[in-house]
Scaffold this active site. Structure first.
Site, PDB file in Angstrom:
ATOM      1  N   CYS A 117      21.488 -36.945 -28.224  1.00  0.00           N
ATOM      2  CA  CYS A 117      20.582 -36.348 -27.239  1.00  0.00           C
ATOM      3  C   CYS A 117      19.206 -36.972 -27.445  1.00  0.00           C
ATOM      4  CB  CYS A 117      20.504 -34.837 -27.475  1.00  0.00           C
ATOM      5  SG  CYS A 117      19.471 -33.963 -26.270  1.00  0.00           S
ATOM      6  N   CYS A 121      14.301 -31.680 -29.443  1.00  0.00           N
ATOM      7  CA  CYS A 121      13.957 -30.309 -29.852  1.00  0.00           C
ATOM      8  C   CYS A 121      13.912 -30.243 -31.382  1.00  0.00           C
ATOM      9  CB  CYS A 121      14.953 -29.296 -29.290  1.00  0.00           C
ATOM     10  SG  CYS A 121      14.926 -29.246 -27.501  1.00  0.00           S
ATOM     11  N   CYS A 124      16.950 -28.822 -33.591  1.00  0.00           N
ATOM     12  CA  CYS A 124      18.318 -29.151 -33.183  1.00  0.00           C
ATOM     13  C   CYS A 124      18.841 -30.388 -33.903  1.00  0.00           C
ATOM     14  CB  CYS A 124      18.339 -29.367 -31.667  1.00  0.00           C
ATOM     15  SG  CYS A 124      19.975 -29.802 -31.059  1.00  0.00           S
ATOM     16  N   GLY A 164      23.787 -32.904 -26.274  1.00  0.00           N
ATOM     17  CA  GLY A 164      23.344 -33.601 -25.071  1.00  0.00           C
ATOM     18  C   GLY A 164      22.620 -32.702 -24.109  1.00  0.00           C
ATOM     19  N   GLU A 165      21.897 -33.331 -23.184  1.00  0.00           N
ATOM     20  CA  GLU A 165      21.194 -32.590 -22.150  1.00  0.00           C
ATOM     21  C   GLU A 165      21.920 -32.863 -20.827  1.00  0.00           C
ATOM     22  OE1 GLU A 165      18.861 -30.284 -21.495  1.00  0.00           O
ATOM     23  OE2 GLU A 165      19.309 -30.790 -19.412  1.00  0.00           O
ATOM     24  N   SER A 196      23.489 -25.244 -19.591  1.00  0.00           N
ATOM     25  CA  SER A 196      22.261 -24.967 -20.334  1.00  0.00           C
ATOM     26  C   SER A 196      21.369 -26.205 -20.336  1.00  0.00           C
ATOM     27  CB  SER A 196      22.637 -24.583 -21.769  1.00  0.00           C
ATOM     28  OG  SER A 196      21.497 -24.334 -22.546  1.00  0.00           O
ATOM     29  N   HIS A 221      12.865 -20.492 -25.537  1.00  0.00           N
ATOM     30  CA  HIS A 221      12.464 -20.513 -26.946  1.00  0.00           C
ATOM     31  C   HIS A 221      11.000 -20.221 -27.239  1.00  0.00           C
ATOM     32  CE1 HIS A 221      16.473 -21.926 -27.387  1.00  0.00           C
ATOM     33  NE2 HIS A 221      16.240 -23.207 -27.174  1.00  0.00           N
ATOM     34  N   ASN A 295      19.866 -21.479 -36.123  1.00  0.00           N
ATOM     35  CA  ASN A 295      20.773 -21.924 -37.184  1.00  0.00           C
ATOM     36  C   ASN A 295      20.051 -22.937 -38.050  1.00  0.00           C
ATOM     37  OD1 ASN A 295      23.482 -20.838 -36.861  1.00  0.00           O
ATOM     38  ND2 ASN A 295      23.405 -21.820 -34.848  1.00  0.00           N
TER      39      ASN A 295
HETATM   40  N1  SAH Z   1      20.318 -29.651 -23.974  1.00  0.00           N
HETATM   41  C1  SAH Z   1      20.737 -28.384 -23.487  1.00  0.00           C
HETATM   42  C2  SAH Z   1      22.099 -27.935 -23.976  1.00  0.00           C
HETATM   43  C3  SAH Z   1      22.458 -28.180 -25.410  1.00  0.00           C
HETATM   44  S1  SAH Z   1      21.706 -27.199 -26.650  1.00  0.00           S
HETATM   45  C4  SAH Z   1      19.683 -27.342 -23.751  1.00  0.00           C
HETATM   46  O1  SAH Z   1      18.645 -27.675 -24.314  1.00  0.00           O
HETATM   47  O2  SAH Z   1      19.832 -26.200 -23.329  1.00  0.00           O
HETATM   48  C5  SAH Z   1      22.395 -25.590 -26.451  1.00  0.00           C
HETATM   49  C6  SAH Z   1      21.477 -24.480 -26.938  1.00  0.00           C
HETATM   50  O3  SAH Z   1      21.427 -24.432 -28.369  1.00  0.00           O
HETATM   51  C7  SAH Z   1      20.035 -24.657 -26.483  1.00  0.00           C
HETATM   52  O4  SAH Z   1      19.512 -23.416 -26.091  1.00  0.00           O
HETATM   53  C8  SAH Z   1      19.372 -25.161 -27.742  1.00  0.00           C
HETATM   54  O5  SAH Z   1      17.990 -25.000 -27.694  1.00  0.00           O
HETATM   55  C9  SAH Z   1      20.082 -24.353 -28.793  1.00  0.00           C
HETATM   56  N2  SAH Z   1      20.003 -24.868 -30.162  1.00  0.00           N
HETATM   57  C10 SAH Z   1      20.004 -26.124 -30.592  1.00  0.00           C
HETATM   58  N3  SAH Z   1      19.916 -26.190 -31.935  1.00  0.00           N
HETATM   59  C11 SAH Z   1      19.880 -24.914 -32.362  1.00  0.00           C
HETATM   60  C12 SAH Z   1      19.792 -24.306 -33.651  1.00  0.00           C
HETATM   61  N4  SAH Z   1      19.700 -25.024 -34.757  1.00  0.00           N
HETATM   62  N5  SAH Z   1      19.779 -22.957 -33.694  1.00  0.00           N
HETATM   63  C13 SAH Z   1      19.863 -22.211 -32.576  1.00  0.00           C
HETATM   64  N6  SAH Z   1      19.935 -22.706 -31.347  1.00  0.00           N
HETATM   65  C14 SAH Z   1      19.944 -24.065 -31.233  1.00  0.00           C
END
Ligand code: SAH
Length: 360
Positions: A117, A121, A124, A164-165, A196, A221, A295
């Protein structure tokens, strides 16, 4: 839909496209329907299984097409709740992960839309090495198909929430949505699909125009632009106000209630002031807030909020009239956050983690 060996990706084709293709190779239209059924209903993993097609036709298909079939490289099954995490190998040996979850109301799968991705973020794991490439519609479909085949059970819900997005791979994702909801194929209801996104504004408007009845989940978030920028680099490009406006437009166009994802990071976005600010931000909107204690990802130093704090945060939102739930943690014993299975695999095999092109 032609790969570098000029073979046609037939699993990514709609029925009208497949019909045109079959006519172009001198076959009758009804053969396209048979082939489509083998691919999307019987979930065939090879041309040889397609026994009502002649040997000659199967040979012709092998020479001109390829059938995307993912290979399970690892399978982890939770002893706690039956959740399964898969690492699937793609034809070019890239790895992706997918999750199978069993709920009372049915089986839900979480699929990846890209290898890696590029959204960056901060909390992530999927984004750490950047993006390697987009997945084709067939590669998204086959995550669902293989998990159905392996478990022998039917999927009732699909969430595009893996690595991925999705809106950064817009065309392939739209094609995937068309195929998985096709009445001649798996025929999943759009109402059982959630996409998402971190909030790519133009694409939210584009998706709204298509009026698929799918649920849009926005990864929010943060309750204000400043905090969002600290967590999600995409916020520099699309300020919070613009993202929320696009979400409102999505609701107006589709009538589908929005879902706002809120990963709670201790000391960053989990205070009662944040809950109040969030409630103000979302007041008057038809929405639902999904809370999830972040997480832990070993490369990052973010810590999830405690369960009791998540509960207070939820209560606070509800006091202010905002619908909220704490996402049930599934498969706690089989690896944590999304993107971690692939990363630990790459590290184990000492595959150099390909650096993609982080956008920000
Ligand atoms: N790119 C998309 C979909 C993939 S991530 C998006 O951003 O929505 C799916 C979800 O998991 C998103 O809400 C993301 O912010 C969240 N996410 C990613 N890593 C995480 C983590 N370590 N703990 C909790 N949520 C997480």
């Amino acid at each position: 839909m032609v790969n570098n060996q000029s073979l046609t990706d037939i699993k990514s084709m709609t029925l009208p496209e497949l019909t045109a293709f079959m006519l172009s190779i001198g076959e009758k239209a009804f053969r396209a329907k048979q082939l489509y059924q083998w691919i999307h209903v019987k979930l065939a993993a090879s041309f040889d299984e397609m026994t009502n097609l002649s040997g000659d036709l199967r040979q012709k298909l092998k020479e001109t097409c390829f059938l995307t079939v993912l290979v399970p490289e690892e399978e982890n099954i939770s002893k706690l709740d039956g959740t399964r995490k898969y690492l699937f190998a793609l034809a070019d040996n890239n790895m992706i992960e997918s999750v199978w979850m069993e709920y009372q109301h049915g089986n839900s799968v979480c699929i990846s839309t890209q290898v890696g991705c590029r959204m960056g973020c901060r909390f992530c794991a999927s984004t750490i090495g950047g993006v390697v490439r987009n997945l084709t519609a067939a590669e998204m479909l086959d995550q669902v198909y293989r998990m159905q085949q392996i478990t022998g059970k039917r999927v009732s819900n699909v969430v595009l929430m893996g690595s991925g997005e999705p809106l950064d791979n817009y065309d392939n994702v739209v094609r995937f949505l068309e195929l998985i909801t096709d009445e001649n194929g798996l025929n999943l209801s759009g109402r059982n699909i959630t996409l998402s996104t971190c909030g790519i504004v133009e694409r939210i408007y584009d998706l709204a125009k298509l009026k698929f009845p799918i649920t849009l989940a926005l990864s929010l978030h943060a309750s204000n632009q400043e905090t969002r920028k600290k967590l999600m680099p995409i916020a520099y490009k699309y300020p919070l106000e613009q993202v929320l406006k696009a979400c409102d437009d999505y609701y107006e166009a589709t009538g589908r209630r929005l879902s706002y994802e809120f990963s709670l990071v201790a000391g960053v976005n989990d205070s009662s002031e944040t809950a109040k600010e969030l409630a103000n931000l979302l007041r008057g909107r038809h929405c639902h807030v999904n809370l999830i204690p972040v997480n832990p990802v070993k490369e990052r130093d973010f810590v999830g909020t405690t369960h009791s704090n998540a509960v207070s945060f939820q209560k606070m939102l509800e006091k202010y009239g905002i619908n909220a739930t704490i996402r049930r943690e599934m498969g706690r014993d089989i690896n944590g956050a999304c993107g971690q299975l692939r990363r630990s695999y790459l590290e184990k095999k000492q595959v150099p983690i390909q650096e993609g092109d982080p956008q920000h």
